[in-house]
Design an enzyme around this catalytic site. Sequence first.
Site, PDB file in Angstrom:
ATOM      1  N   GLU A   1       0.841  -1.205   0.000  1.00 25.11           N
ATOM      2  CA  GLU A   1       0.000   0.000   0.000  1.00 25.11           C
ATOM      3  C   GLU A   1       0.876   1.255   0.000  1.00 25.11           C
ATOM      4  OE1 GLU A   1      -2.530   1.620  -0.568  1.00 25.11           O
ATOM      5  OE2 GLU A   1      -4.012   1.500   1.036  1.00 25.11           O
ATOM      6  N   ASP A   2       0.302   2.364  -0.448  1.00 22.64           N
ATOM      7  CA  ASP A   2       1.079   3.608  -0.475  1.00 22.64           C
ATOM      8  C   ASP A   2       1.151   4.293   0.891  1.00 22.64           C
ATOM      9  OD1 ASP A   2      -1.629   4.241  -0.564  1.00 22.64           O
ATOM     10  OD2 ASP A   2      -1.463   5.688  -2.197  1.00 22.64           O
ATOM     11  N   ILE A   3      -0.024   4.471   1.513  1.00 21.97           N
ATOM     12  CA  ILE A   3      -0.027   5.261   2.750  1.00 21.97           C
ATOM     13  C   ILE A   3      -1.149   4.843   3.695  1.00 21.97           C
ATOM     14  CG2 ILE A   3      -1.356   7.122   1.589  1.00 21.97           C
ATOM     15  CD1 ILE A   3       0.242   9.141   3.350  1.00 21.97           C
TER      16      ILE A   3
ATOM     17  N   ASP B   1      -3.321   6.352   6.690  1.00 20.61           N
ATOM     18  CA  ASP B   1      -3.661   7.605   7.372  1.00 20.61           C
ATOM     19  C   ASP B   1      -4.425   7.241   8.645  1.00 20.61           C
ATOM     20  OD1 ASP B   1      -4.401  10.168   8.079  1.00 20.61           O
ATOM     21  OD2 ASP B   1      -5.554  10.597   6.278  1.00 20.61           O
TER      22      ASP B   1
ATOM     23  N   PHE C   1      -0.801  16.654   3.394  1.00 17.13           N
ATOM     24  CA  PHE C   1      -1.182  15.890   2.206  1.00 17.13           C
ATOM     25  C   PHE C   1       0.015  15.754   1.283  1.00 17.13           C
ATOM     26  CE2 PHE C   1      -3.336  14.539  -1.595  1.00 17.13           C
ATOM     27  CZ  PHE C   1      -4.272  13.656  -1.074  1.00 17.13           C
TER      28      PHE C   1
ATOM     29  N   ARG D   1       0.957  11.843  -9.832  1.00 14.59           N
ATOM     30  CA  ARG D   1       1.515  10.480  -9.790  1.00 14.59           C
ATOM     31  C   ARG D   1       2.827  10.444 -10.582  1.00 14.59           C
ATOM     32  NH1 ARG D   1      -2.685   7.301  -7.537  1.00 14.59           N
ATOM     33  NH2 ARG D   1      -4.753   7.764  -8.334  1.00 14.59           N
TER      34      ARG D   1
HETATM   35  P1  5GP Z   1      -6.943   5.761   5.590  1.00 15.14           P
HETATM   36  O1  5GP Z   1      -8.113   4.866   5.346  1.00 15.14           O
HETATM   37  O2  5GP Z   1      -5.757   5.069   6.216  1.00 15.14           O
HETATM   38  O3  5GP Z   1      -7.325   6.984   6.386  1.00 15.14           O
HETATM   39  O4  5GP Z   1      -6.526   6.365   4.192  1.00 15.14           O
HETATM   40  C1  5GP Z   1      -5.774   5.660   3.308  1.00 15.14           C
HETATM   41  C2  5GP Z   1      -5.963   6.157   1.890  1.00 15.14           C
HETATM   42  O5  5GP Z   1      -6.239   7.578   1.822  1.00 15.14           O
HETATM   43  C3  5GP Z   1      -4.685   5.957   1.144  1.00 15.14           C
HETATM   44  O6  5GP Z   1      -4.653   4.695   0.545  1.00 15.14           O
HETATM   45  C4  5GP Z   1      -4.704   7.099   0.149  1.00 15.14           C
HETATM   46  O7  5GP Z   1      -5.409   6.705  -1.004  1.00 15.14           O
HETATM   47  C5  5GP Z   1      -5.455   8.203   0.832  1.00 15.14           C
HETATM   48  N1  5GP Z   1      -4.545   9.177   1.494  1.00 15.14           N
HETATM   49  C6  5GP Z   1      -4.437   9.440   2.818  1.00 15.14           C
HETATM   50  N2  5GP Z   1      -3.525  10.392   3.049  1.00 15.14           N
HETATM   51  C7  5GP Z   1      -3.014  10.738   1.848  1.00 15.14           C
HETATM   52  C8  5GP Z   1      -2.012  11.695   1.436  1.00 15.14           C
HETATM   53  O8  5GP Z   1      -1.380  12.417   2.213  1.00 15.14           O
HETATM   54  N3  5GP Z   1      -1.765  11.753   0.101  1.00 15.14           N
HETATM   55  C9  5GP Z   1      -2.424  10.990  -0.815  1.00 15.14           C
HETATM   56  N4  5GP Z   1      -2.084  11.150  -2.090  1.00 15.14           N
HETATM   57  N5  5GP Z   1      -3.360  10.082  -0.458  1.00 15.14           N
HETATM   58  C10 5GP Z   1      -3.661   9.963   0.857  1.00 15.14           C
HETATM   59 MG    MG Z   2      -3.769   3.629  -1.088  1.00 15.63          MG
HETATM   60 MG    MG Z   3      -5.969   8.709  -3.991  1.00 20.11          MG
END
Ligand code: 5GP
Ligand code: MG
Ligand code: MG
Length: 204
Positions: A118-120, A122, A171, A184
């Site tokens: 996964e990328d990130i 949050d 962000f 991207r």
């Molecule tokens: P979560 O469910 O953990 O709150 O959010 C995860 C998803 O939110 C990530 O897979 C991503 O798609 C999006 N997201 C959360 N923070 C960021 C950020 O700082 N930048 C980007 N590009 N996407 C984010």
């Molecule tokens: Mg993601």
């Molecule tokens: Mg996104």
Amino acid sequence: YALAQFCIPKHYEEDLDHVLIPAGLINDRTERIARDIVEDFGHEPIVGLCVLKGGYKFFTDLVDKIQILNRNSRQSVQLAVDFIRLKSYVNDSSTGSIEVIGGDNLENLKGKNVLVVEDIIDTGRTMKQLLELLESVGPKSVKVASLLVKRTKDNVGYRPDYIGFEVPNLFVVGYALDFNEYFRDLTHICVINENGKKKYSTKS
Ligand code: 5GP
Ligand code: MG
Ligand code: MG
């Protein structure tokens, strides 16, 4: 890092505040995570499950590095690849529930060692829901590698098994992470500025 010290595409020059993680640093950290994965899994075969779209750069780079290790060390991990595409149900925010909008049949993961890439993370809600979904098909094991984890008090208490970097609650874009599908195509991970948010926000 100041933008002026890096190669930033002209089309994004006005839209970023600073470089948070340069490409070279991502590369080195990914190499180390690949080594940890190969050591941890030993000779167990794994299925790398790439979470699209944001995870694709980290996924391909991680797979490349595992393949290099497989060629050059006594230990090697057999790696199959699979893809899943998720969309947040409400807006692009961390609230709502996830919707699977593409990828192979998850049933194929039954009895497999799955490594989610996964990328990130949050709040952690997306990953928690994905893990529940995966568990329902009965994999042998599930581990998660996330390039980034945000430092936020809103995290539901989820922490991935492999973490590239912890980042501040801003962000971030680049290296496949987007803002409404833009950025991207930026090699470094950067913090977007107000100008960029305004320019690429979708009017609804
Ligand atoms: P979560 O469910 O953990 O709150 O959010 C995860 C998803 O939110 C990530 O897979 C991503 O798609 C999006 N997201 C959360 N923070 C960021 C950020 O700082 N930048 C980007 N590009 N996407 C984010
Ligand atoms: Mg993601
Ligand atoms: Mg996104």
